[in-house]
Design an enzyme around this catalytic site. Structure first.
Site, mmCIF file in Angstrom:
data_model
loop_
_atom_site.group_PDB
_atom_site.id
_atom_site.type_symbol
_atom_site.label_atom_id
_atom_site.label_comp_id
_atom_site.label_asym_id
_atom_site.label_seq_id
_atom_site.Cartn_x
_atom_site.Cartn_y
_atom_site.Cartn_z
ATOM 1 N N GLU A 49 0.020 -8.625 3.401
ATOM 2 C CA GLU A 49 -0.319 -9.170 4.721
ATOM 3 C C GLU A 49 -1.516 -10.110 4.641
ATOM 4 O O GLU A 49 -2.234 -10.133 3.657
ATOM 5 C CB GLU A 49 -0.674 -8.028 5.697
ATOM 6 C CG GLU A 49 0.481 -7.557 6.575
ATOM 7 C CD GLU A 49 0.812 -8.543 7.701
ATOM 8 O OE1 GLU A 49 0.222 -9.634 7.755
ATOM 9 O OE2 GLU A 49 1.687 -8.216 8.521
ATOM 10 N N ARG A 54 -5.300 2.083 13.633
ATOM 11 C CA ARG A 54 -5.934 1.306 12.569
ATOM 12 C C ARG A 54 -5.908 -0.166 12.931
ATOM 13 O O ARG A 54 -5.102 -0.611 13.756
ATOM 14 C CB ARG A 54 -5.215 1.509 11.231
ATOM 15 C CG ARG A 54 -3.817 0.905 11.182
ATOM 16 C CD ARG A 54 -3.368 0.676 9.746
ATOM 17 N NE ARG A 54 -1.968 0.324 9.628
ATOM 18 C CZ ARG A 54 -1.486 -0.915 9.738
ATOM 19 N NH1 ARG A 54 -2.282 -1.930 10.032
ATOM 20 N NH2 ARG A 54 -0.189 -1.153 9.575
ATOM 21 N N ASN A 101 -5.102 -4.085 12.361
ATOM 22 C CA ASN A 101 -3.985 -4.834 11.807
ATOM 23 C C ASN A 101 -4.466 -6.263 11.549
ATOM 24 O O ASN A 101 -5.524 -6.453 10.974
ATOM 25 C CB ASN A 101 -2.779 -4.754 12.761
ATOM 26 C CG ASN A 101 -1.473 -5.086 12.073
ATOM 27 O OD1 ASN A 101 -1.245 -4.690 10.934
ATOM 28 N ND2 ASN A 101 -0.604 -5.816 12.756
ATOM 29 N N GLU A 126 2.674 5.020 12.964
ATOM 30 C CA GLU A 126 3.843 5.840 13.260
ATOM 31 C C GLU A 126 3.528 7.307 12.966
ATOM 32 O O GLU A 126 2.881 7.621 11.970
ATOM 33 C CB GLU A 126 5.042 5.399 12.414
ATOM 34 C CG GLU A 126 5.607 4.046 12.804
ATOM 35 C CD GLU A 126 6.868 3.714 12.030
ATOM 36 O OE1 GLU A 126 7.120 4.365 11.004
ATOM 37 O OE2 GLU A 126 7.598 2.799 12.455
ATOM 38 N N ASN A 152 -0.976 -8.495 16.406
ATOM 39 C CA ASN A 152 -0.519 -9.138 15.179
ATOM 40 C C ASN A 152 -0.947 -10.592 15.116
ATOM 41 O O ASN A 152 -2.066 -10.915 15.512
ATOM 42 C CB ASN A 152 0.998 -8.945 15.022
ATOM 43 C CG ASN A 152 1.344 -8.490 13.620
ATOM 44 O OD1 ASN A 152 0.734 -8.913 12.651
ATOM 45 N ND2 ASN A 152 2.330 -7.617 13.504
ATOM 46 N N ASP A 196 5.594 -11.203 13.326
ATOM 47 C CA ASP A 196 4.503 -10.548 12.603
ATOM 48 C C ASP A 196 3.331 -11.524 12.506
ATOM 49 O O ASP A 196 2.753 -11.897 13.506
ATOM 50 C CB ASP A 196 5.029 -10.071 11.234
ATOM 51 C CG ASP A 196 4.155 -9.009 10.589
ATOM 52 O OD1 ASP A 196 2.937 -8.993 10.838
ATOM 53 O OD2 ASP A 196 4.688 -8.200 9.806
#
Length: 291
Positions: A10, A93, A95, A113, A146, A196
């Site tokens: 990422e 958390r 991102n 999740e 995101n 994303d």
């Protein structure tokens, strides 16, 4: 171009001063740096999932990991915490994140999740870390904060909340760093799956990585229309940035987490980093966190 596979690659950032691509592997808890000259990947392990990395003006990096902002000194591998947020949300958390035109670091959070495909809704937020280390919350009740970037005239802020399946545009005050007046800019088509990471090119068009759809798409913010699609040889495409000596190459990260054995057998390149050339458009250099 990077064969070393990432569980959840990422936040690619081109670092001109090192002639290298910096990125994170969220689930492996690593900040990585790849040199196209030596083809070597170096990495620093950190003590939590790290959602984003950005360049610091004075060297090293600012990172968002767990639910805290921190500095990473690459040479000593020392991580120094600046500030913690959301201490009442142990399942959250950080991102994606990026630095704005005035050197402020924007980064957002999400709920992890609790089981495959199960997560608490609207637990995330978007924060701005100012150069004086103060933090404000810009958005609340976000699902998965995101991709983000700013228009070339610095009057618009673009942001993705992945579970809204849309890119939003906000008015942006470059002097205060504040955002306001959200509107939907582009809603993803069914085959584009979930948005994303995102970056902007030198023509002011947005590039959005479509996770589970194996592509990046180019969107015209003026018309709200998709104008280009580039397919990649992995389905879990996570983010993109421009880089290389004249910012004419696009680097695209991917993930292999979330793929079962059958899918992995069909996708030998899952988790690798790709380079797209010949797009006919360049990117712009990354901003530096101003402290």
């Amino acid at each position: 171009v990077v064969k070393e596979k990432n569980r959840m690659g990422e936040c690619p950032v081109w670092e001109e001063r090192e002639n290298a691509l910096v990125y994170v592997d969220i689930n492996s808890q690593k900040v990585c740096r790849w040199s196209p000259l030596t083809n070597e990947v170096q990495s620093v392990s950190v003590d939590a999932r790290v959602g984003s990395v950005a360049l610091r003006q004075c060297g090293g990096y600012v990172i968002a990991l767990g639910t805290r902002f921190a500095f990473l000194d690459w040479d000593t591998q020392v991580v120094t915490t600046i500030l913690k947020v959301e201490q009442d949300k142990p399942n959250n958390r950080f991102n994606d994140g990026k630095v704005d035109p005035k050197g402020r670091f924007f980064a957002g959070t999400m709920a992890e999740e609790t089981a495959p495909g199960v997560r608490a809704r609207r637990q995330g937020a978007l924060y701005t870390l100012f150069p004086d280390h103060s933090v404000i919350k810009q958005l609340d009740q976000v699902d998965i904060s995101n991709g983000l970037d700013w228009s070339l005239d610095h009057r618009t802020f673009f942001h993705i909340d992945s579970l809204a399946y849309a890119v939003h545009a906000f008015s942006y005050d470059v002097h205060t760093g504040l955002i306001a007046c959200p509107r939907v800019l582009y809603h993803l088509e069914k085959e584009e799956q979930m948005p994303d990471g995102m970056c902007i090119d030198a023509e002011g068009k947005l590039w959005v990585a479509c996770i589970d759809a194996g592509r990046v798409i180019r969107i015209d913010p003026e018309t709200g229309k998709r104008i280009q699609t580039v397919r990649l040889p992995a389905s879990r495409i996570t983010s993109c940035c421009f880089g290389g000596k004249d910012y004419s190459e696009m680097y695209v990260t991917s993930a292999y987490d979330g793929l079962d054995e059958a899918a992995l057998a069909k996708e030998p390149h899952a988790g690798e980093i790709f380079k797209i050339t010949g797009l006919g458009v360049k990117g712009i250099p990354q901003n530096f966190y101003a402290a």
